[in-house]
Design an enzyme around this catalytic site. Structure first.
Site, PDB file in Angstrom:
ATOM      1  N   HIS A  45      33.333 -35.732  -5.236  1.00 26.85           N
ATOM      2  CA  HIS A  45      33.258 -34.715  -6.294  1.00 26.85           C
ATOM      3  C   HIS A  45      34.268 -35.052  -7.370  1.00 26.85           C
ATOM      4  O   HIS A  45      35.148 -35.902  -7.177  1.00 26.85           O
ATOM      5  CB  HIS A  45      33.580 -33.337  -5.717  1.00 26.85           C
ATOM      6  N   HIS A 127      38.429 -37.690 -12.321  1.00 30.94           N
ATOM      7  CA  HIS A 127      38.202 -38.818 -11.407  1.00 30.94           C
ATOM      8  C   HIS A 127      37.464 -38.342 -10.161  1.00 30.94           C
ATOM      9  O   HIS A 127      37.493 -37.155  -9.840  1.00 30.94           O
ATOM     10  CB  HIS A 127      39.542 -39.441 -10.983  1.00 30.94           C
TER      11      HIS A 127
HETATM   12  P1  2AM Z   1      42.256 -35.737  -5.269  1.00 29.63           P
HETATM   13  O1  2AM Z   1      40.865 -36.069  -4.871  1.00 29.63           O
HETATM   14  O2  2AM Z   1      42.743 -36.519  -6.436  1.00 29.63           O
HETATM   15  O3  2AM Z   1      43.216 -35.731  -4.107  1.00 29.63           O
HETATM   16  C1  2AM Z   1      40.449 -30.769  -3.155  1.00 29.63           C
HETATM   17  O4  2AM Z   1      41.626 -31.052  -2.473  1.00 29.63           O
HETATM   18  C2  2AM Z   1      40.457 -31.400  -4.527  1.00 29.63           C
HETATM   19  O5  2AM Z   1      41.546 -30.872  -5.280  1.00 29.63           O
HETATM   20  C3  2AM Z   1      40.615 -32.903  -4.546  1.00 29.63           C
HETATM   21  O6  2AM Z   1      39.744 -33.418  -5.531  1.00 29.63           O
HETATM   22  C4  2AM Z   1      42.032 -33.131  -4.936  1.00 29.63           C
HETATM   23  O7  2AM Z   1      42.216 -34.231  -5.782  1.00 29.63           O
HETATM   24  C5  2AM Z   1      42.357 -31.911  -5.722  1.00 29.63           C
HETATM   25  N1  2AM Z   1      43.760 -31.525  -5.524  1.00 29.63           N
HETATM   26  C6  2AM Z   1      44.361 -31.295  -4.357  1.00 29.63           C
HETATM   27  N2  2AM Z   1      45.647 -30.923  -4.557  1.00 29.63           N
HETATM   28  C7  2AM Z   1      45.839 -30.936  -5.900  1.00 29.63           C
HETATM   29  C8  2AM Z   1      46.930 -30.641  -6.736  1.00 29.63           C
HETATM   30  N3  2AM Z   1      48.109 -30.246  -6.246  1.00 29.63           N
HETATM   31  N4  2AM Z   1      46.765 -30.772  -8.063  1.00 29.63           N
HETATM   32  C9  2AM Z   1      45.587 -31.148  -8.586  1.00 29.63           C
HETATM   33  N5  2AM Z   1      44.498 -31.427  -7.834  1.00 29.63           N
HETATM   34  C10 2AM Z   1      44.624 -31.324  -6.512  1.00 29.63           C
END
Ligand code: 2AM
Length: 185
Positions: A45, A127
């Site tokens: 996603h 991303h």
């Molecule tokens: P990531 O894929 O770059 O880890 C569910 O966890 C989603 O939220 C994931 O896409 C994750 O990004 C994102 N996510 C998790 N923690 C986050 C944070 N502290 N700040 C921004 N995005 C976050």
């Protein structure tokens, strides 16, 4: 111990099954080469806004606030592979994206402002995470572009199971089409 009073929430663009499969198929080689732990296909996603831990009692109001957004749909291409050394993730991202994407993200954060959430807007880098605990890769580009027609976005709950993260879509919101006033939720 599970905390049923709180949810871990985020807004995201979710690929339809066909696009999810294309992302998966096109990136298997590079994911293997990265040595990282692949994100399972169902979890691929693009996060729009990560809200963090949210009081479950706020969910109805939060959903209603998101349903008030009237953002246009847009199209972009996922065409850049990157390794992010600090978080050690392998990602695929749009080399360029229409203004409507950061516009949607800004609209979501504006709609969330009344809720005094744990997380807020930071520097936004759209991303799709492909693998975690990955190693660096030589720069490379994909042979094919992955075109994404964003027609809706989702509110998603992230649940941590023993096997890893599981994502449960809680609500879907249509993005406006050029020719019609799209319905909500
Ligand atoms: P990531 O894929 O770059 O880890 C569910 O966890 C989603 O939220 C994931 O896409 C994750 O990004 C994102 N996510 C998790 N923690 C986050 C944070 N502290 N700040 C921004 N995005 C976050």
């Amino acid at each position: 111990m599970p905390d049923s009073a709180h949810l871990r929430l985020f807004f995201a663009l979710w690929p339809d099954p066909g696009l999810g499969q294309r992302i998966w198929d096109l990136t298997r080689g590079v994911v293997r080469a990265s040595g990282g732990r692949p994100v399972i296909r169902e979890n691929l996603h693009l996060t729009l806004a990560f809200l963090g831990k949210v009081d479950a009692a706020m969910l109805p109001e939060l959903r209603a606030a998101a349903a008030e957004l009237h953002s246009p749909g847009f199209e972009f291409a996922l065409d850049e592979l990157s390794f992010w050394p600090r978080s050690r993730v392998l990602v695929i991202q749009p080399g360029s994206c229409p203004e409507a994407l950061p516009g949607l993200v800004e609209g979501i954060w504006d709609a969330m402002a009344p809720f005094a959430l744990e997380c807020g807007p930071g520097k936004y880098r759209p991303h799709v995470t492909l693998a975690r605990e990955a190693g660096p890769l030589p720069l490379q580009s994909l042979q094919l572009q992955l075109s994404w027609q964003a027609t809706e976005f989702c509110l998603v709950s992230s649940v941590t199971d023993p096997g890893g993260a599981r994502y449960e879509p809680l609500a879907r919101y249509h993005l406006l089409q050029a020719t019609s006033e799209a319905g909500r939720e």
